[in-house]
Design a protein around this motif. Structure first.
Motif, PDB file in Angstrom:
ATOM      1  N   UNK A 150       0.806  -1.202   0.000  1.00 29.90           N
ATOM      2  CA  UNK A 150       0.000   0.000   0.000  1.00 29.90           C
ATOM      3  C   UNK A 150       0.844   1.259   0.000  1.00 29.90           C
ATOM      4  N   UNK A 151       0.352   2.282  -0.712  1.00 29.05           N
ATOM      5  CA  UNK A 151       0.966   3.602  -0.632  1.00 29.05           C
ATOM      6  C   UNK A 151       0.442   4.371   0.568  1.00 29.05           C
ATOM      7  N   UNK A 152      -0.561   3.836   1.237  1.00 27.03           N
ATOM      8  CA  UNK A 152      -1.141   4.451   2.433  1.00 27.03           C
ATOM      9  C   UNK A 152      -1.279   3.364   3.493  1.00 27.03           C
ATOM     10  N   UNK A 205      -8.296  -6.776  -7.789  1.00 23.85           N
ATOM     11  CA  UNK A 205      -8.674  -5.419  -8.192  1.00 23.85           C
ATOM     12  C   UNK A 205      -9.282  -4.656  -7.025  1.00 23.85           C
ATOM     13  N   UNK A 206     -10.185  -5.318  -6.301  1.00 28.46           N
ATOM     14  CA  UNK A 206     -10.789  -4.673  -5.134  1.00 28.46           C
ATOM     15  C   UNK A 206      -9.730  -4.358  -4.081  1.00 28.46           C
ATOM     16  N   UNK A 207      -8.793  -5.277  -3.894  1.00 21.64           N
ATOM     17  CA  UNK A 207      -7.759  -5.085  -2.881  1.00 21.64           C
ATOM     18  C   UNK A 207      -6.862  -3.901  -3.233  1.00 21.64           C
ATOM     19  N   UNK A 213      -6.482   3.458  -1.510  1.00 22.29           N
ATOM     20  CA  UNK A 213      -7.549   4.444  -1.284  1.00 22.29           C
ATOM     21  C   UNK A 213      -7.875   5.202  -2.567  1.00 22.29           C
ATOM     22  N   UNK A 214      -7.906   4.509  -3.673  1.00 25.37           N
ATOM     23  CA  UNK A 214      -8.194   5.108  -4.966  1.00 25.37           C
ATOM     24  C   UNK A 214      -9.214   4.237  -5.700  1.00 25.37           C
TER      25      UNK A 214
END
Length: 331
Positions: A150-152, A205-207, A213-214
């Motif tokens: 994740x980037x967040x 895709x959902x993950x 958060x996009x």
């Protein structure tokens, strides 16, 4: 599709034909729906693109931005295919030098959207200042983006604690469903570096959307225009392999993913250096092509072939993507 405002969409791929060609295919699909396209690259790369179909020529503008001269980058080298891999960092430096000319182009042309690649880390602030909507078009599958993390990290309430190559040889803890997606040790020791459809990888895709958060908007698989699924059984495996090779270079992750889908079987490699043994290749081919135990793989490959060749399905994904851009552009 609703009769919304026609868009001006700019596309800005990384300087590699494995990126430029999918971007160009997407540009043609958007133009087919009546929208104006600005396809941005460097002069030599523009010259090497496939010819634009005559019916789309009025809608597609090929924008050439001269590539800055950089020390150690050979003359006329404008794509990764022009240089050995160890000179790629110099191509990236030259690519970063396009920031000024690209900014100037946006100021004078004011596109509604820019579809960009992984490389221009400096682009989002420019778009925000100019009020231009942007979307990142990933050449990597959702399974790879999920594996990388994740980037967040606060979104999933944990840090990515992976520091050793061995840490990347097992699925990360944030993948909440059963999966074998991971690197082999020989792959994890190399440097790491969406296009997809829900029929292939909806869970991943959902993950990706949750991790970053996009919103994630699948655009289909963009199969080659001449892929219609009509080839004989004898060349089915070669046809699917050629298509997969064009999709992305996910190192070993794509092998794990399609192994899970039973579309193919991964050939056993040496865990330390990734080398193949002749016996392993022969054994895998015999299992897939001949043995009774390989029947399930052959049946799944036929299903995959139909999925790749389903032009109507992929067109619906592009329609949805265009509608998304029409409804979500910056006012």
């Amino acid at each position: 599709m609703s009769e919304a405002k026609k868009l001006h969409v700019a596309l800005f791929p990384w300087l590699a034909f494995g990126h430029m060609i999918p971007f160009f295919e997407l540009a043609k699909l958007i133009a087919q729906r009546g929208h104006k396209i600005s396809f941005i690259s460097t002069p030599r790369n523009i010259q090497r693109l496939p010819k634009i179909p005559p019916n789309l020529a009025p809608l597609i503008n090929l924008v050439s931005l001269p590539l800055p001269t950089v020390e150690h980058l050979p003359q006329n080298a404008e794509a990764t295919t022009d240089i050995p891999s160890h000179k790629t960092p110099y191509l990236k430096i030259a690519f970063d030098g396009l920031q000024g000319p690209l900014h100037q182009f946006f100021q004078t042309s004011t596109p509604d959207w820019i579809i960009y690649d992984f490389a221009p880390h400096w682009l989002p602030p420019i778009l925000a200042n100019l009020g231009i909507s942007g979307v990142f078009f990933s050449m990597y599958g959702a399974w790879t983006l999920s594996f990388l993390g994740s980037s967040t990290s606060a979104m999933i309430n944990r840090e990515d604690s992976r520091t050793r190559p061995e840490d990347f040889t097992v699925p990360p803890e944030w993948i909440p469903f059963p999966s074998k997606i991971a690197f082999g040790l020989h792959e994890a020791k190399r440097a790491f570096a969406i296009r997809n459809c829900n029929e292939l990888e909806s869970n991943f895709s959902r993950l990706v959307g949750e991790l970053h958060c996009k919103p994630v908007v699948p655009i289909g698989l963009l199969p080659p225009a001449d892929f219609d699924g009509s080839s004989d059984q004898d060349d089915m495996w070669l046809t699917i392999k050629e298509w997969l090779d064009k999709q992305n270079k996910d190192q070993g992750l794509i092998a794990r993913f399609f192994g899970e889908k039973m579309v193919g079987i991964e050939i056993t490699k040496d865990e330390k250096d990734g080398s193949l043994r002749r016996e392993s290749v022969a054994e895998s081919l015999r299992l897939i092509m001949v043995e009774k135990e390989g029947r399930g793989y052959r049946d799944k490959a036929k299903e995959m072939k139909k999925l790749i060749a389903d032009k109507d399905m992929h067109d619906r994904y592009v329609d949805h993507f265009v509608e998304f851009m029409q409804n979500h552009r910056v006012a």
